[in-house]
Motif scaffolding. Sequence first.
Motif, mmCIF file in Angstrom:
data_model
loop_
_atom_site.group_PDB
_atom_site.id
_atom_site.type_symbol
_atom_site.label_atom_id
_atom_site.label_comp_id
_atom_site.label_asym_id
_atom_site.label_seq_id
_atom_site.Cartn_x
_atom_site.Cartn_y
_atom_site.Cartn_z
ATOM 1 N N ASP A 251 0.731 -1.128 0.062
ATOM 2 C CA ASP A 251 -0.146 -0.045 0.083
ATOM 3 C C ASP A 251 0.931 1.296 0.061
ATOM 4 O OD1 ASP A 251 -2.863 1.115 0.504
ATOM 5 O OD2 ASP A 251 -1.674 2.145 1.970
ATOM 6 N N GLU A 252 2.065 1.193 0.700
ATOM 7 C CA GLU A 252 2.767 2.418 0.940
ATOM 8 C C GLU A 252 3.475 2.545 -0.476
ATOM 9 O OE1 GLU A 252 5.743 2.191 3.899
ATOM 10 O OE2 GLU A 252 4.347 2.119 5.517
ATOM 11 N N GLU A 253 3.843 1.632 -1.216
ATOM 12 C CA GLU A 253 4.413 1.645 -2.594
ATOM 13 C C GLU A 253 3.581 2.445 -3.715
ATOM 14 O OE1 GLU A 253 6.023 -2.079 -3.569
ATOM 15 O OE2 GLU A 253 7.410 -2.335 -1.955
ATOM 16 N N GLY A 254 2.454 1.817 -3.551
ATOM 17 C CA GLY A 254 1.284 2.257 -4.473
ATOM 18 C C GLY A 254 0.729 3.580 -4.049
ATOM 19 N N ALA A 255 0.736 3.930 -2.718
ATOM 20 C CA ALA A 255 0.512 5.219 -2.453
ATOM 21 C C ALA A 255 1.284 6.377 -3.020
ATOM 22 C CB ALA A 255 0.339 5.276 -0.750
ATOM 23 N N SER A 256 2.420 5.988 -3.081
ATOM 24 C CA SER A 256 3.499 7.014 -3.621
ATOM 25 C C SER A 256 3.183 7.356 -4.840
ATOM 26 C CB SER A 256 4.656 6.446 -3.466
ATOM 27 O OG SER A 256 5.974 7.439 -3.987
ATOM 28 N N GLY A 257 2.788 6.419 -5.630
ATOM 29 C CA GLY A 257 2.176 6.712 -7.049
ATOM 30 C C GLY A 257 1.060 7.684 -7.299
ATOM 31 N N LEU A 258 0.048 7.283 -6.541
ATOM 32 C CA LEU A 258 -1.362 7.780 -6.525
ATOM 33 C C LEU A 258 -1.077 9.101 -5.898
ATOM 34 C CD1 LEU A 258 -3.482 4.972 -5.077
ATOM 35 C CD2 LEU A 258 -3.157 5.667 -7.407
ATOM 36 N N PHE A 259 -0.289 9.287 -4.799
ATOM 37 C CA PHE A 259 0.011 10.859 -4.380
ATOM 38 C C PHE A 259 0.601 11.598 -5.697
ATOM 39 C CE2 PHE A 259 -0.237 9.344 0.193
ATOM 40 C CZ PHE A 259 -1.161 9.975 0.528
ATOM 41 N N GLY A 260 1.334 11.100 -6.361
ATOM 42 C CA GLY A 260 2.074 11.768 -7.403
ATOM 43 C C GLY A 260 1.170 12.266 -8.362
ATOM 44 N N VAL A 261 0.151 11.440 -8.591
ATOM 45 C CA VAL A 261 -0.996 11.994 -9.615
ATOM 46 C C VAL A 261 -1.727 12.949 -8.937
ATOM 47 C CG1 VAL A 261 -3.003 10.879 -10.938
ATOM 48 C CG2 VAL A 261 -1.060 9.568 -10.751
ATOM 49 N N LEU A 262 -2.265 12.901 -7.792
ATOM 50 C CA LEU A 262 -3.053 13.768 -7.096
ATOM 51 C C LEU A 262 -2.339 15.119 -7.202
ATOM 52 C CD1 LEU A 262 -5.760 13.978 -5.795
ATOM 53 C CD2 LEU A 262 -4.891 13.088 -3.541
ATOM 54 N N PHE A 263 -1.143 15.026 -6.933
ATOM 55 C CA PHE A 263 -0.269 16.460 -6.796
ATOM 56 C C PHE A 263 -0.387 17.047 -8.360
ATOM 57 C CE2 PHE A 263 2.440 15.194 -3.013
ATOM 58 C CZ PHE A 263 2.170 16.345 -2.200
ATOM 59 N N ALA A 264 -0.192 16.245 -9.179
ATOM 60 C CA ALA A 264 -0.231 16.894 -10.562
ATOM 61 C C ALA A 264 -1.788 17.425 -10.855
ATOM 62 C CB ALA A 264 -0.209 15.736 -11.755
ATOM 63 N N ILE A 265 -2.924 16.642 -10.127
ATOM 64 C CA ILE A 265 -4.199 17.239 -10.468
ATOM 65 C C ILE A 265 -4.435 18.633 -9.505
ATOM 66 C CG2 ILE A 265 -6.617 16.611 -9.880
ATOM 67 C CD1 ILE A 265 -5.979 14.077 -10.497
ATOM 68 N N THR A 266 -3.862 18.454 -8.453
ATOM 69 C CA THR A 266 -4.053 19.690 -7.362
ATOM 70 C C THR A 266 -3.204 20.982 -7.995
ATOM 71 O OG1 THR A 266 -4.277 18.054 -5.784
ATOM 72 C CG2 THR A 266 -3.572 20.655 -5.234
ATOM 73 N N ILE A 267 -2.020 20.630 -8.441
ATOM 74 C CA ILE A 267 -1.343 21.903 -9.154
ATOM 75 C C ILE A 267 -2.101 22.551 -10.498
ATOM 76 C CG2 ILE A 267 0.898 22.605 -10.285
ATOM 77 C CD1 ILE A 267 2.209 20.385 -8.376
ATOM 78 N N ALA A 268 -2.457 21.369 -11.099
ATOM 79 C CA ALA A 268 -3.277 22.101 -12.228
ATOM 80 C C ALA A 268 -4.544 22.985 -11.798
ATOM 81 C CB ALA A 268 -3.771 20.791 -13.225
ATOM 82 N N THR A 269 -5.198 22.310 -10.826
ATOM 83 C CA THR A 269 -6.532 23.154 -10.329
ATOM 84 C C THR A 269 -6.065 24.482 -9.737
ATOM 85 O OG1 THR A 269 -7.578 21.032 -9.692
ATOM 86 C CG2 THR A 269 -8.333 22.728 -8.729
ATOM 87 N N GLY A 270 -5.107 24.553 -9.351
ATOM 88 C CA GLY A 270 -4.336 26.002 -8.628
ATOM 89 C C GLY A 270 -4.002 26.762 -9.651
ATOM 90 N N ILE A 271 -3.334 26.445 -10.930
ATOM 91 C CA ILE A 271 -3.129 27.239 -12.063
ATOM 92 C C ILE A 271 -4.267 27.694 -12.694
ATOM 93 C CG2 ILE A 271 -1.900 27.112 -14.232
ATOM 94 C CD1 ILE A 271 0.032 25.087 -13.164
ATOM 95 N N PHE A 272 -5.177 26.524 -12.667
ATOM 96 C CA PHE A 272 -6.522 27.076 -13.497
ATOM 97 C C PHE A 272 -7.282 28.284 -12.722
ATOM 98 C CE2 PHE A 272 -11.291 26.637 -14.298
ATOM 99 C CZ PHE A 272 -11.077 26.673 -15.654
ATOM 100 N N ALA A 273 -7.314 27.877 -11.483
ATOM 101 C CA ALA A 273 -7.965 29.049 -10.568
ATOM 102 C C ALA A 273 -7.296 30.395 -10.673
ATOM 103 C CB ALA A 273 -7.766 28.365 -9.165
ATOM 104 N N VAL A 274 -5.980 30.377 -10.760
ATOM 105 C CA VAL A 274 -5.135 31.540 -10.953
ATOM 106 C C VAL A 274 -5.535 32.360 -12.202
ATOM 107 C CG1 VAL A 274 -2.710 32.770 -10.881
ATOM 108 C CG2 VAL A 274 -3.375 30.973 -9.287
ATOM 109 N N ILE A 275 -5.538 31.400 -13.388
ATOM 110 C CA ILE A 275 -5.774 32.026 -14.521
ATOM 111 C C ILE A 275 -6.930 32.445 -14.562
ATOM 112 C CG2 ILE A 275 -6.036 31.442 -17.005
ATOM 113 C CD1 ILE A 275 -3.781 29.664 -16.575
ATOM 114 N N SER A 276 -8.015 31.543 -14.072
ATOM 115 C CA SER A 276 -9.477 32.345 -14.161
ATOM 116 C C SER A 276 -10.017 33.270 -13.298
ATOM 117 C CB SER A 276 -10.713 31.026 -13.796
ATOM 118 O OG SER A 276 -10.194 30.806 -12.239
#
Length: 612
Positions: free
Chosen positions: A249-274
């Motif tokens: 679970d720890e090994e898989g969580a690392s990859g899932l957190f990476g994807v979630l970071f990408a989504i969160t950063i994209a959301t923040g950038i979109f919010a700033v632009i909008s």
Amino acid sequence: MPSRANNERAARDGMYKWLSLVAAIWLQSITGTNTNFPAYSSHLKQVMSISQVQLNNLAFANDAGKLFGWLSGIAALYLPLWVVLLMGAFLGLLSYGLQYLFLSGQIPTAELSYPLIFFLTVLAGNSICWLNTVCYIVVIGCFPSRSRQVAVGLSTSYQGLSANIYTDIVDVVAPARTSAASPQMPPPMAGRRANTYLLLNSILPAIVSAVTAPFVKDNMARCGSEDADDPNYLHHHDHQNDSRCCNDDEEGASGLFGVLFAITIATGIFAVISSLGTISTGISPVYDVVGMGLLLLAPLVIPLTATIRGSWLGRWWANRQQRTQIHDLATSGPETGNGHHLGSGESALVIMKEGDGQVQRQQQAAGGLAPAAHDQAILESGYGDHCGNISSAREDVGVKLMLRRMDFWLYFFMYMCGATLGLVYLNNLGQITESRGSSRTSSLVSLSSAFSFFGRLLPSLLDYLFYRQKYMISRPACVVALMVPMTGSFFLLLNSSNLCLYISTAVIGVCTGAITSIAVSITTELFGTKNFGVNHNVLVANIPIGSFVFGYLAAVLYRREGNGDGKCIGMECYRNSFIIWGSLCFLGTNLALLLYARSRSFYSQRSTGQQQ
């Protein structure tokens, strides 16, 4: 067979764990209702015919609800979390709903009194504490200490997007129509937008709470085991299979957190632009709402991926178990199969593979215990869990004992001279900008909001990188590192340059958001998770106290330098305030350094244990 049942349960719990994190993200994205107060405060002042001082008192009442946030922590100790969540949503529905009915004229204004609005504002501020308490407890319970700060930081960062989300919806429901000839909105339009903010503050948290309530679970602790509190758990649970689940679970969580970071950063950038009018001019606000909605739904990919991965991994392990027999031989001196004699108390784990007669033996180095016995010994000692993880808390204490600890008061005043002081600066940013002769208040507010969002995200990103490298960082040391540049930023504001104003605002925004995020982990690590709901709400009571004291002091100094009509223009308006704030922040830095010194041994032990 038992192993198959355990694998199916692990896959199911893994899905609910990530669904709970997504639910916390959605809740955090709409809990920033207090940040909407400036959007309807002018209309409130006009309808009630109150003075600026009375309006400032309402702004204080907006934060004063945190003084009673500990009530939500007590409720979480005795009630299911979904009940606590719905109670908080009801408080917001009632308080903001009544304000909406008053200001929209659906309740006669003759019934509208200042003490009543003050009470409703306090109640509205308190409702946020209930939602935040549930979010924190859910995330803390779902994730082990190694990845807890990552999950907490990701979820709390979305709170910085609340103002953007509400504004996008208001722009669709009640668009602001202005022109170059008349840049000010007509009073009826301004009133409609103010009422829309209050209506959304009332119903949106209630709707999201009702949707996420099924995913708010109390029993997701200990790597998601539903049987962790069962008294027979230690005797009948498959520790070896469970350790394997935890590690995978720890090994898989690392990859899932990476994807979630990408989504969160994209959301923040979109919010700033909008939020930048120069970029979004001519684009329908509907597209902003649709885009933000899709980005908020994007994290659902994580539990879906976890479910697919868990099901595949569970089937693979079940098939492997059918071909392998595992025997845990606890011996005391007898001879093993190849003539090797085990010492007293030594244990051997023998894996016999069918078909090839080959025997592989693994001996546990730590104390001669086999992995299952080693994990059970850690759990029974009270310093860890059944996965073999070292405890994430120095001790579990109640609020009465916490208030008698020196570490708490160091922590309390460190937070007050850090994050709370940063919030005071950001709340006064409009007047600070006006006093310096600048007309770019909106751009500075947008800048501070964006950097506060990424500041909340920064600790979890660093923790994620250290988590992958198996290192543990000291939270008080992080606060020291954040408050040093924050102190410098307050003194940098003594320079009249607009560039210094922008740099200081960005730095203070980042540091304030980061300290707010880190504080959740510090509370759990210093005082435990059992009474977290009460303990952390007692801590954040410093926010309204500090906001009132520091804000009132700045107002007195501002009034002293101003002219007869209450306005002040020039660097002198806030010069003394900046010096005092910078000095207080320097004091907070030293308090954080002292807290780091007192907790250094605890974090050193945790770091050593994580690397093993």
